[in-house]
Design a protein around this motif. Structure first.
Motif, PDB file in Angstrom:
ATOM      1  N   ILE A 150      -8.120 -14.805 -38.516  1.00 47.49           N
ATOM      2  CA  ILE A 150      -7.449 -13.763 -39.294  1.00 47.49           C
ATOM      3  C   ILE A 150      -8.482 -12.913 -40.029  1.00 47.49           C
ATOM      4  CG2 ILE A 150      -5.880 -13.344 -41.232  1.00 47.49           C
ATOM      5  CD1 ILE A 150      -4.318 -15.830 -40.362  1.00 47.49           C
ATOM      6  N   PHE A 151      -9.549 -13.537 -40.504  1.00 47.14           N
ATOM      7  CA  PHE A 151     -10.631 -12.811 -41.179  1.00 47.14           C
ATOM      8  C   PHE A 151     -11.181 -11.704 -40.278  1.00 47.14           C
ATOM      9  CE2 PHE A 151     -15.314 -12.574 -41.839  1.00 47.14           C
ATOM     10  CZ  PHE A 151     -15.349 -12.093 -43.141  1.00 47.14           C
ATOM     11  N   PHE A 152     -11.513 -12.044 -39.031  1.00 46.11           N
ATOM     12  CA  PHE A 152     -12.099 -11.048 -38.130  1.00 46.11           C
ATOM     13  C   PHE A 152     -11.069 -10.012 -37.677  1.00 46.11           C
ATOM     14  CE2 PHE A 152     -15.337 -14.446 -37.534  1.00 46.11           C
ATOM     15  CZ  PHE A 152     -16.440 -13.709 -37.931  1.00 46.11           C
ATOM     16  N   ALA A 153      -9.823 -10.435 -37.455  1.00 42.23           N
ATOM     17  CA  ALA A 153      -8.778  -9.473 -37.089  1.00 42.23           C
ATOM     18  C   ALA A 153      -8.538  -8.487 -38.230  1.00 42.23           C
ATOM     19  CB  ALA A 153      -7.485 -10.206 -36.741  1.00 42.23           C
ATOM     20  N   SER A 154      -8.587  -8.986 -39.463  1.00 43.91           N
ATOM     21  CA  SER A 154      -8.397  -8.119 -40.629  1.00 43.91           C
ATOM     22  C   SER A 154      -9.547  -7.126 -40.763  1.00 43.91           C
ATOM     23  CB  SER A 154      -8.277  -8.968 -41.898  1.00 43.91           C
ATOM     24  OG  SER A 154      -7.144  -9.812 -41.833  1.00 43.91           O
ATOM     25  N   LEU A 155     -10.760  -7.578 -40.480  1.00 45.31           N
ATOM     26  CA  LEU A 155     -11.902  -6.666 -40.518  1.00 45.31           C
ATOM     27  C   LEU A 155     -11.705  -5.504 -39.552  1.00 45.31           C
ATOM     28  CD1 LEU A 155     -14.992  -9.072 -40.687  1.00 45.31           C
ATOM     29  CD2 LEU A 155     -14.211  -7.499 -42.465  1.00 45.31           C
ATOM     30  N   GLU A 156     -11.197  -5.793 -38.366  1.00 43.81           N
ATOM     31  CA  GLU A 156     -11.017  -4.724 -37.377  1.00 43.81           C
ATOM     32  C   GLU A 156      -9.990  -3.700 -37.852  1.00 43.81           C
ATOM     33  OE1 GLU A 156     -11.264  -5.282 -33.351  1.00 43.81           O
ATOM     34  OE2 GLU A 156     -13.064  -6.520 -33.569  1.00 43.81           O
ATOM     35  N   THR A 157      -8.965  -4.159 -38.554  1.00 45.55           N
ATOM     36  CA  THR A 157      -7.994  -3.218 -39.123  1.00 45.55           C
ATOM     37  C   THR A 157      -8.671  -2.302 -40.138  1.00 45.55           C
ATOM     38  OG1 THR A 157      -6.115  -4.704 -38.792  1.00 45.55           O
ATOM     39  CG2 THR A 157      -5.885  -3.040 -40.511  1.00 45.55           C
ATOM     40  N   ILE A 158      -9.513  -2.871 -40.982  1.00 49.83           N
ATOM     41  CA  ILE A 158     -10.209  -2.085 -41.999  1.00 49.83           C
ATOM     42  C   ILE A 158     -11.240  -1.154 -41.371  1.00 49.83           C
ATOM     43  CG2 ILE A 158     -11.796  -2.216 -43.955  1.00 49.83           C
ATOM     44  CD1 ILE A 158      -8.961  -2.954 -44.704  1.00 49.83           C
TER      45      ILE A 158
END
Length: 265
Positions: free
Chosen positions: A205-213
């Protein structure tokens, strides 16, 4: 410094301490029980939300489950949560209409029943600026906000302890994001911060959230400054924090390379 990011992409959890009132009994993982959806991680409004649910199975068995949510999908006339069940140590689907209680795993507070999850529902027919029910934000805005909160909560917890001094950088992030994006009204900072403290994202989730940002330069700049403020908040920069910031930097560079963009942290 070159970092081999592979060692950080395995699922790493940052769960808060669990209140002693709960009795979470580990269960053996059933063969072939992992849904393929588990590997297709996207940042959603429900992503990272961690709670204890009182759940009744189709066979009538009642149990308490510690779950970290990943998705919320329509199921007939109801909703189904896709989540990591920490008792089963794997991905599971839970029907919202079978959830009798939702509790904060750290404080033990009962915060609702299955209907609590309706605030995270985002319908495909929602218009771009239609309120989603989450703090008065549209679905896309809520995704952006929660993505940033997941990154910050992961960094806050990665050393095993969320320090009280780390609350202020998260509150600042909420206010600054609201202001920079020119979102209407005043941000309900206290309510959003309460939600942030119930986030326990794993590294996926950390890396998926980074991609959104990373899809927005302004959001990226704000998140980077907020991460720096966060890791300096308690006066001690832990090795785990340094390693995850380096992983974040490398992931941004890889993201920009994939998108044909220039830039780095």
């Amino acid at each position: 410094m070159e970092l081999q990011i592979g060692k950080y992409t395995a699922r790493i959890s940052v769960l808060p301490p669990i209140h002693p009132k709960f009795r979470i009994t580990p269960e053996p993982a059933a063969p072939n029980s992992t849904d393929g959806e588990e590997e297709q991680i996207e940042a959603e409004p429900i992503s990272g939300f961690t709670c204890i649910i009182g759940y009744t199975s189709g066979g009538g068995e009642v149990s308490e489950r510690l779950i970290t949510c990943r998705s919320l999908r329509a199921h007939g006339t109801g909703l189904t949560i896709g989540a990591i069940c920490h008792a089963a140590k794997g991905f599971r689907a839970f029907r919202v209409d079978r959830i009798s209680a939702v509790s904060d795993p750290h404080t033990g507070e009962v915060i609702g029943d299955g209907s609590y999850f309706s605030r995270f529902a985002v319908k495909s027919s929602d218009k771009a600026r239609a309120p989603s029910g989450g703090w008065g934000l549209t679905p896309s805005r809520m995704r952006t906000l929660v993505a940033g909160l997941n990154v910050l909560s992961f960094i806050a917890r990665c050393d095993g302890y969320w320090h009280a001094l780390e609350d202020e950088p998260l509150a600042n992030f909420i206010e600054r994001l609201w202001m920079r994006k020119d979102w209407e009204g005043q941000p309900p900072v206290a309510a959003i911060l309460d939600h942030a403290k119930r986030l326990a994202p794993d590294s996926s989730i950390f890396f998926a959230s980074l991609e959104t940002i990373f899809g927005s330069r302004s959001s990226t700049r704000l998140l980077i400054s907020s991460v720096r403020e966060l890791i300096e908040a308690d006066g001690i920069i832990q090795d785990q924090e340094t390693n995850w910031v380096l992983a974040m930097q490398q992931h941004q560079e890889e993201y920009y390379a994939r998108k044909g963009l220039l830039g780095s942290i």
